[in-house]
Design an enzyme around this catalytic site. Sequence first.
Site, mmCIF file in Angstrom:
data_model
loop_
_atom_site.group_PDB
_atom_site.id
_atom_site.type_symbol
_atom_site.label_atom_id
_atom_site.label_comp_id
_atom_site.label_asym_id
_atom_site.label_seq_id
_atom_site.Cartn_x
_atom_site.Cartn_y
_atom_site.Cartn_z
ATOM 1 C CG ASP A 1 130.924 45.671 -26.286
ATOM 2 O OD1 ASP A 1 130.292 44.703 -26.750
ATOM 3 O OD2 ASP A 1 130.600 46.249 -25.232
ATOM 4 C CG LEU B 1 137.279 52.478 -24.385
ATOM 5 C CD1 LEU B 1 138.141 51.901 -23.258
ATOM 6 C CD2 LEU B 1 135.825 52.539 -23.975
ATOM 7 C CD GLU C 1 145.472 82.838 -8.793
ATOM 8 O OE1 GLU C 1 145.602 82.331 -7.671
ATOM 9 O OE2 GLU C 1 145.590 82.172 -9.855
ATOM 10 C CG HIS D 1 148.446 79.032 -11.892
ATOM 11 N ND1 HIS D 1 148.886 78.687 -10.630
ATOM 12 C CD2 HIS D 1 148.859 78.012 -12.706
ATOM 13 C CE1 HIS D 1 149.527 77.535 -10.678
ATOM 14 N NE2 HIS D 1 149.525 77.116 -11.919
ATOM 15 C CB THR E 1 133.959 45.305 -21.868
ATOM 16 O OG1 THR E 1 133.082 44.991 -20.789
ATOM 17 C CG2 THR E 1 133.415 46.510 -22.611
ATOM 18 C CB CYS F 1 149.162 82.983 -8.089
ATOM 19 S SG CYS F 1 149.122 82.116 -9.671
#
Length: 348
Positions: free
Chosen positions: A212, A216, A58, A56, A208, A92
């Site tokens: 098309d 993606l 920190e 993380h 679609t 953390c």
Amino acid sequence: MSDETGSIHEKYMRRCIQLALMGEGCVSPNPMVGSVIVHNDQIIGEGFHRQYGGSHAEVHAIASVKNPGLLPESTIYVSLEPCAHYGKTPPCALLIIEKKIKNVVIGCRDPFPLVDGKGAELLQNAGITVTLGILEQECMALNRRFFTFHQKLRPYIILKWAESADGYIDRDRTITDPSPAWITNAQCRTLVHKQRAHEDAVMIGTNTALLDNPSLTVREWAGKNPVRIVLDRNLRLPRNLNLFDEQSTTIVFTKKKAENCGSTRYMTIDYTHDIVPQILTALYREKILSVIIEGGTQLLQTFIDGGYYDEIYRYTGLVVFKGGTKAPALAVQPKTETIIGEVKLLRY
């Protein structure tokens, strides 16, 4: 807190936000987090959450301090409340306590149930001075996907389409020319690919996919391909479509049962009831924090009419179709307007 102290806190919190954004597109389903360590008004350490499953912010910030002996006399800034639980990494909050850092400044609380105030409480119980709520709205906006996911139990929803100057998202297709007509420009297409790289998933409808044959993917941007989602009620889509090319996971929502194949997964929903809540619940279970709905009109209008959206990106080009597939109807006013070459981008 004096105005001067507040101003100083805001200065370093803005740096935390800048750092956090460096993890965009890499940390989901975790939040983006940045951290700064300050000693005598000098930054001595910085860090951000770089990738899901990794250390993380920190941890990176503390590790970057060249003279650890200064830590007990320093203040650590973090854009999101330090975690207090064991997940893929240790808490953390415990690391901050271990390093004897006496002052912690936090942008906003973490809505994740295993944290949500527990990190700040753990620090305070250890005698650490905790200041909470510095640039709180900005820090919440930074992780609006994460907050939406944990507070509304659904992904953050972005609707996106391009329409002609006369309000169509597609022209009439003919047998002699069945290909789609471009409405926007190269700059806009790059922006769309960048946006895909920063979101977890992208969704389209059956028509679609058939008309098309989109991939993606993020071909024009560096980053990960999103999970591809397609609605295929009666399993009409042929397997030779680009959606099934194994470049990314594809989820198919259908009313029929089907066996998973390679990177393609089939999920059954009840099409006799409102499909959107069913889809959002399934995506929540898959830990998908955000999804872009890219069309077509029927699918977009369903999300609009049900109020199932958080942001809308509406590109309007100069091309005139004089007929075709009408763009979705939208009754709200845009919040921003941006001109990209000859294309107008309205954001709602």
